[in-house]
Scaffold this motif. Structure first.
Motif, PDB file in Angstrom:
ATOM      1  N   ILE A 116     -39.629   6.450  -5.932  1.00 34.42           N
ATOM      2  CA  ILE A 116     -41.108   6.385  -5.468  1.00 34.42           C
ATOM      3  C   ILE A 116     -41.049   7.672  -4.766  1.00 34.42           C
ATOM      4  O   ILE A 116     -42.577   7.908  -4.946  1.00 34.42           O
ATOM      5  CB  ILE A 116     -40.657   5.238  -3.722  1.00 34.42           C
ATOM      6  CG1 ILE A 116     -40.645   3.881  -5.266  1.00 34.42           C
ATOM      7  CG2 ILE A 116     -41.805   5.223  -3.225  1.00 34.42           C
ATOM      8  CD1 ILE A 116     -41.449   3.295  -5.837  1.00 34.42           C
ATOM      9  N   GLY A 117     -40.950   8.125  -4.308  1.00 35.38           N
ATOM     10  CA  GLY A 117     -40.890   9.767  -3.921  1.00 35.38           C
ATOM     11  C   GLY A 117     -40.929  10.251  -4.088  1.00 35.38           C
ATOM     12  O   GLY A 117     -42.002  10.968  -4.110  1.00 35.38           O
ATOM     13  N   ASN A 118     -40.955  10.777  -5.498  1.00 32.81           N
ATOM     14  CA  ASN A 118     -41.587  11.403  -6.600  1.00 32.81           C
ATOM     15  C   ASN A 118     -43.000  11.318  -6.871  1.00 32.81           C
ATOM     16  O   ASN A 118     -43.420  12.130  -7.015  1.00 32.81           O
ATOM     17  CB  ASN A 118     -40.981  11.817  -8.178  1.00 32.81           C
ATOM     18  CG  ASN A 118     -39.560  12.066  -8.023  1.00 32.81           C
ATOM     19  OD1 ASN A 118     -40.135  13.703  -7.177  1.00 32.81           O
ATOM     20  ND2 ASN A 118     -38.386  12.063  -8.557  1.00 32.81           N
ATOM     21  N   GLY A 119     -43.333   9.987  -6.462  1.00 33.88           N
ATOM     22  CA  GLY A 119     -44.727   9.924  -6.904  1.00 33.88           C
ATOM     23  C   GLY A 119     -45.340   9.709  -5.600  1.00 33.88           C
ATOM     24  O   GLY A 119     -46.598   9.769  -5.839  1.00 33.88           O
ATOM     25  N   LEU A 120     -44.967  10.624  -4.358  1.00 32.27           N
ATOM     26  CA  LEU A 120     -45.859  11.229  -3.482  1.00 32.27           C
ATOM     27  C   LEU A 120     -46.065  12.370  -2.875  1.00 32.27           C
ATOM     28  O   LEU A 120     -45.747  13.179  -3.673  1.00 32.27           O
ATOM     29  CB  LEU A 120     -45.025  10.329  -1.890  1.00 32.27           C
ATOM     30  CG  LEU A 120     -43.887   8.722  -1.958  1.00 32.27           C
ATOM     31  CD1 LEU A 120     -43.065   9.060  -0.652  1.00 32.27           C
ATOM     32  CD2 LEU A 120     -45.646   8.032  -2.111  1.00 32.27           C
ATOM     33  N   THR A 121     -47.212  12.176  -2.333  1.00 33.19           N
ATOM     34  CA  THR A 121     -48.274  13.458  -1.559  1.00 33.19           C
ATOM     35  C   THR A 121     -48.229  13.597  -0.340  1.00 33.19           C
ATOM     36  O   THR A 121     -47.976  13.052   0.419  1.00 33.19           O
ATOM     37  CB  THR A 121     -49.659  13.543  -2.230  1.00 33.19           C
ATOM     38  OG1 THR A 121     -50.501  12.151  -1.655  1.00 33.19           O
ATOM     39  CG2 THR A 121     -49.324  13.385  -3.935  1.00 33.19           C
ATOM     40  N   ALA A 122     -48.444  15.033   0.529  1.00 32.45           N
ATOM     41  CA  ALA A 122     -48.604  15.250   1.881  1.00 32.45           C
ATOM     42  C   ALA A 122     -49.836  14.218   2.026  1.00 32.45           C
ATOM     43  O   ALA A 122     -50.912  13.671   1.292  1.00 32.45           O
ATOM     44  CB  ALA A 122     -48.782  17.097   1.763  1.00 32.45           C
TER      45      ALA A 122
ATOM     46  N   PRO B  51     -54.409   2.528   7.607  1.00 30.15           N
ATOM     47  CA  PRO B  51     -54.894   1.700   6.657  1.00 30.15           C
ATOM     48  C   PRO B  51     -54.265   1.803   5.060  1.00 30.15           C
ATOM     49  O   PRO B  51     -53.815   0.500   4.404  1.00 30.15           O
ATOM     50  CB  PRO B  51     -56.362   1.331   6.427  1.00 30.15           C
ATOM     51  CG  PRO B  51     -56.739   2.222   7.220  1.00 30.15           C
ATOM     52  CD  PRO B  51     -55.272   3.136   7.956  1.00 30.15           C
ATOM     53  N   GLU B  52     -53.695   3.197   4.516  1.00 30.31           N
ATOM     54  CA  GLU B  52     -53.520   3.088   3.012  1.00 30.31           C
ATOM     55  C   GLU B  52     -52.048   3.388   3.135  1.00 30.31           C
ATOM     56  O   GLU B  52     -51.529   3.691   2.285  1.00 30.31           O
ATOM     57  CB  GLU B  52     -54.415   3.983   2.365  1.00 30.31           C
ATOM     58  CG  GLU B  52     -53.911   5.207   3.709  1.00 30.31           C
ATOM     59  CD  GLU B  52     -54.926   6.121   4.794  1.00 30.31           C
ATOM     60  OE1 GLU B  52     -54.782   7.170   4.664  1.00 30.31           O
ATOM     61  OE2 GLU B  52     -55.934   4.928   5.172  1.00 30.31           O
ATOM     62  N   ALA B  53     -52.003   2.762   4.351  1.00 32.19           N
ATOM     63  CA  ALA B  53     -50.002   3.218   4.190  1.00 32.19           C
ATOM     64  C   ALA B  53     -49.235   2.564   3.509  1.00 32.19           C
ATOM     65  O   ALA B  53     -50.130   1.285   3.044  1.00 32.19           O
ATOM     66  CB  ALA B  53     -49.214   2.648   5.232  1.00 32.19           C
ATOM     67  N   ILE B  54     -47.966   2.606   2.737  1.00 36.72           N
ATOM     68  CA  ILE B  54     -47.776   1.743   1.939  1.00 36.72           C
ATOM     69  C   ILE B  54     -45.753   0.748   2.174  1.00 36.72           C
ATOM     70  O   ILE B  54     -45.200   1.365   2.768  1.00 36.72           O
ATOM     71  CB  ILE B  54     -46.600   2.621   0.330  1.00 36.72           C
ATOM     72  CG1 ILE B  54     -47.736   3.718  -0.205  1.00 36.72           C
ATOM     73  CG2 ILE B  54     -45.680   2.288  -0.410  1.00 36.72           C
ATOM     74  CD1 ILE B  54     -47.435   5.017  -0.796  1.00 36.72           C
TER      75      ILE B  54
END
Length: 142
Positions: free
Chosen positions: A20-26, A118-121
């Motif tokens: 999951i971490g690999n798919g996240l951005t700043a 609002p866009e939090a995962i």
């Protein structure tokens, strides 16, 4: 959008966190919901691994409220368990982290929910027994 994953060991939970971490951005904010011992911190260890942060350095910031980890990406690890209100998160500058240049991961996010983007995962973790974990990953409103 909703996805479900099951892990059968702490190592698999760490591997899922890394994936999951690999798919996240700043600027991404990840909210982890689950009872004590559900695997939230192991999941964060996996996220840290994705950013080349030594997972041995990762521990729940229950008493410090936030730990900052520097790697290929900044990782801000919040534990809101002891917070009585969102005001306490404001006092430590939480919103600056949420809209900053790193990735924020929050344990016990329901305690500061009005502050969260609002866009939090949102990731809920259920621990039906000692080994198995069920992860449900979703974005609110989708």
């Amino acid at each position: 959008m909703e996805k479900e994953f099951t892990t059968n060991s702490p190592e698999q939970t760490i591997a899922l966190g890394e994936k999951i971490g690999n798919g996240l951005t700043a600027g991404d904010v990840v909210c982890l919901q689950g009872e004590l011992g559900a695997g939230k911190t192991h999941f964060v260890k996996g996220m840290a691994k994705a950013y080349e942060i030594d997972s041995a350095d990762v521990h729940s910031p229950t008493f410090t409220l936030i730990n900052e980890y520097s790697g290929t990406k900044m990782l801000y690890h919040f534990d809101c368990y002891r917070m009585e209100s969102p005001r306490e998160a404001l006092e430590i500058g939480a919103e600056e982290y949420f809209y900053g240049d790193g990735i924020s991961v929050i344990e016990w996010p329901e305690r500061i929910e009005p502050l969260l983007p609002p866009e939090a995962i949102w990731i809920s973790i259920e621990a039906p027994d000692r080994e198995n974990r069920k992860f449900v990953i979703r974005k609110r409103g989708s």
